[in-house]
Enzyme design. Structure first.
Site, short mmCIF file in Angstrom:
data_model
loop_
_atom_site.label_atom_id
_atom_site.label_comp_id
_atom_site.label_asym_id
_atom_site.label_seq_id
_atom_site.Cartn_x
_atom_site.Cartn_y
_atom_site.Cartn_z
N ILE A 150 -0.03 26.71 -2.93
CA ILE A 150 -1.06 26.13 -2.07
C ILE A 150 -0.44 25.87 -0.69
O ILE A 150 0.70 25.37 -0.60
CB ILE A 150 -1.57 24.78 -2.66
CG1 ILE A 150 -1.93 24.91 -4.15
CG2 ILE A 150 -2.76 24.25 -1.85
CD1 ILE A 150 -3.06 25.84 -4.50
N GLY A 152 -0.22 9.78 -2.96
CA GLY A 152 0.13 10.88 -2.06
C GLY A 152 -1.11 11.39 -1.35
O GLY A 152 -1.25 12.59 -1.10
N TYR A 200 11.93 20.17 -11.04
CA TYR A 200 10.49 20.14 -10.74
C TYR A 200 9.68 20.63 -11.95
O TYR A 200 8.70 20.00 -12.35
CB TYR A 200 10.23 21.01 -9.51
CG TYR A 200 8.82 21.00 -9.00
CD1 TYR A 200 8.33 19.91 -8.29
CD2 TYR A 200 7.99 22.10 -9.20
CE1 TYR A 200 7.03 19.92 -7.79
CE2 TYR A 200 6.69 22.11 -8.71
CZ TYR A 200 6.21 21.01 -8.00
OH TYR A 200 4.93 21.02 -7.52
N ASN A 234 6.07 3.17 -3.07
CA ASN A 234 6.85 4.21 -3.71
C ASN A 234 6.43 4.29 -5.18
O ASN A 234 6.72 3.37 -5.95
CB ASN A 234 8.34 3.86 -3.58
CG ASN A 234 9.22 4.83 -4.34
OD1 ASN A 234 8.75 5.86 -4.84
ND2 ASN A 234 10.50 4.50 -4.44
N SER A 263 -2.10 10.95 1.70
CA SER A 263 -2.05 10.98 3.16
C SER A 263 -2.09 12.38 3.75
O SER A 263 -2.36 12.55 4.93
CB SER A 263 -0.78 10.26 3.66
OG SER A 263 0.37 10.89 3.14
N ARG A 264 -1.77 13.38 2.94
CA ARG A 264 -1.77 14.75 3.50
C ARG A 264 -1.92 15.77 2.37
O ARG A 264 -1.94 15.42 1.19
CB ARG A 264 -0.48 15.00 4.27
CG ARG A 264 0.75 14.96 3.39
CD ARG A 264 2.02 15.23 4.19
NE ARG A 264 3.08 15.63 3.27
CZ ARG A 264 4.34 15.28 3.40
NH1 ARG A 264 4.72 14.53 4.39
NH2 ARG A 264 5.24 15.70 2.51
P1 NAI Z 1 2.90 17.27 0.30
O1 NAI Z 1 4.39 17.23 0.42
O2 NAI Z 1 2.11 17.85 1.42
O3 NAI Z 1 2.33 15.81 0.01
C1 NAI Z 1 2.94 14.96 -0.94
C2 NAI Z 1 2.34 13.60 -0.87
O4 NAI Z 1 3.02 12.78 -1.82
C3 NAI Z 1 2.51 12.92 0.49
O5 NAI Z 1 1.33 12.19 0.80
C4 NAI Z 1 3.66 11.94 0.26
O6 NAI Z 1 3.57 10.78 1.08
C5 NAI Z 1 3.46 11.57 -1.20
N1 NAI Z 1 4.66 11.09 -1.85
C6 NAI Z 1 5.85 11.74 -2.03
N2 NAI Z 1 6.73 10.94 -2.66
C7 NAI Z 1 6.09 9.75 -2.88
C8 NAI Z 1 6.46 8.53 -3.46
N3 NAI Z 1 7.68 8.33 -3.99
N4 NAI Z 1 5.56 7.51 -3.51
C9 NAI Z 1 4.30 7.68 -2.99
N5 NAI Z 1 3.89 8.82 -2.43
C10 NAI Z 1 4.78 9.85 -2.36
O7 NAI Z 1 2.62 18.02 -1.07
P2 NAI Z 1 1.35 18.82 -1.64
O8 NAI Z 1 1.65 20.25 -1.55
O9 NAI Z 1 0.11 18.28 -1.08
O10 NAI Z 1 1.49 18.44 -3.18
C11 NAI Z 1 0.70 17.48 -3.85
C12 NAI Z 1 0.96 17.59 -5.35
O11 NAI Z 1 0.64 18.91 -5.78
C13 NAI Z 1 2.41 17.37 -5.75
O12 NAI Z 1 2.47 16.67 -6.96
C14 NAI Z 1 2.95 18.77 -5.92
O13 NAI Z 1 4.03 18.80 -6.79
C15 NAI Z 1 1.73 19.47 -6.48
N6 NAI Z 1 1.75 20.92 -6.32
C16 NAI Z 1 1.77 21.50 -5.08
C17 NAI Z 1 1.80 22.88 -4.96
C18 NAI Z 1 1.81 23.58 -3.66
O14 NAI Z 1 1.93 24.81 -3.65
N7 NAI Z 1 1.69 22.90 -2.53
C19 NAI Z 1 1.82 23.73 -6.17
C20 NAI Z 1 1.79 23.02 -7.40
C21 NAI Z 1 1.76 21.66 -7.47
#
Ligand code: NAI
Length: 244
Positions: free
Chosen positions: A188, A11, A155, A63, A13-14
């Site tokens: 975040i 993950g 989740y 995936n 990419s962003r």
């Molecule tokens: P985001 O939605 O911006 O990025 C998620 C990333 O995971 C993307 O790069 C996407 O391509 C990748 N991804 C999703 N499903 C996938 C799959 N099946 N196979 C490969 N890649 C996959 O999310 P964010 O906010 O950057 O979150 C990153 C991590 O931090 C996650 O595990 C999320 O649960 C965790 N997190 C985020 C919080 C927040 O407030 N944003 C709070 C607590 C935890």
């Protein structure tokens, strides 16, 4: 500090994953970004790592919920890079809803991506770490997994599962110089939370530091754990005090 090591970031990419990729690159690690959707974004992150930090960086679409795909992607990364020693399991999704109405698919998709995805990646990289007598695994959990959160039973279950997985892997692989820790972010600012206003009063009032976190706040904690030799099985909250 991490020169000569290769880091795999799922993950990447962003959001948080992109910040982690750039942070580890800034410390000298070569970077393998795994992403699900946008090739353009993933390649942008790699370009930034290469141009700014002069490390090698490649993007791989995969995936993480798929056992065979993760096996193949790890083989590809192994062919492209040397000294794979760092894994950050960051890929994650939400499919929120109240339990009385939650579809089975919403439960399964979240567990498969967030929890089984981390298992798949550790399963396919731990042999490489054991052979190299070095491994630094950091799994991204969430405060939802520590305290629970209404509307997020799928989740929070996946993120609490990450904590158990982290501690068991830490105990199992410690003798091989492989550490495994988790970071539990709070609120975040990323695409995942963009539908919840970043200045939402009720969310901010629950955060003692009174602001949403930045992806870089999480990346700093990940980098700390990657660089630490004597910390394993731990969970660091990066939540502005939200879940203390
Ligand atoms: P985001 O939605 O911006 O990025 C998620 C990333 O995971 C993307 O790069 C996407 O391509 C990748 N991804 C999703 N499903 C996938 C799959 N099946 N196979 C490969 N890649 C996959 O999310 P964010 O906010 O950057 O979150 C990153 C991590 O931090 C996650 O595990 C999320 O649960 C965790 N997190 C985020 C919080 C927040 O407030 N944003 C709070 C607590 C935890």
């Amino acid at each position: 500090m991490l020169k000569g090591h290769t880091a795999i970031i799922t993950g990447g990419s962003r959001g948080i994953g992109a910040a982690v990729s750039e942070k580890l690159a800034s410390l000298g690690a070569d970077i393998a970004v795994i992403y699900a959707g946008s090739t353009e974004l993933a390649e942008q992150v790699c370009r930034k790592c290469e141009e700014t930090y002069k490390v090698k960086a490649r993007a791989y679409q995969c995936n993480v919920a798929d056992f065979e795909q993760t096996k193949e992607v790890v083989q590809k990364i192994r062919a492209d890079f040397e000294n794979i020693g760092i894994l950050v399991n960051n890929a994650g999704i939400t499919r929120d809803g109240l339990i009385a109405m939650m579809k089975e698919s919403a439960f399964d998709e979240v567990i498969d991506t967030n929890l089984k995805g981390a298992f798949n990646m550790i399963r396919h990289t731990c042999g490489i770490f054991m052979k190299g007598k070095y491994g630094r695994i950091v799994n991204i959990s969430s405060v939802s997994g520590l305290t629970g959160n209404p509307g997020q039973i799928n989740y929070s279950a996946s993120k609490a599962g990450i904590v158990g997985l982290t501690k068991s892997v830490a105990r199992e692989l410690a003798s091989k110089n492989i550490t495994c820790n988790a970071v539990a972010p709070g609120f975040i600012s990323t695409d995942m939370t963009k539908d919840l206003a970043q200045d939402n009063e009720s969310i901010l009032s629950a955060i003692p530091l009174k602001r949403a976190g930045r992806p870089e706040d999480v990346a700093d904690a990940v980098a700390f754990l990657v660089c630490a030799d004597y910390i394993t099985g731990d969970v660091i909250r990066v939540d502005g005090g939200m879940a203390m």
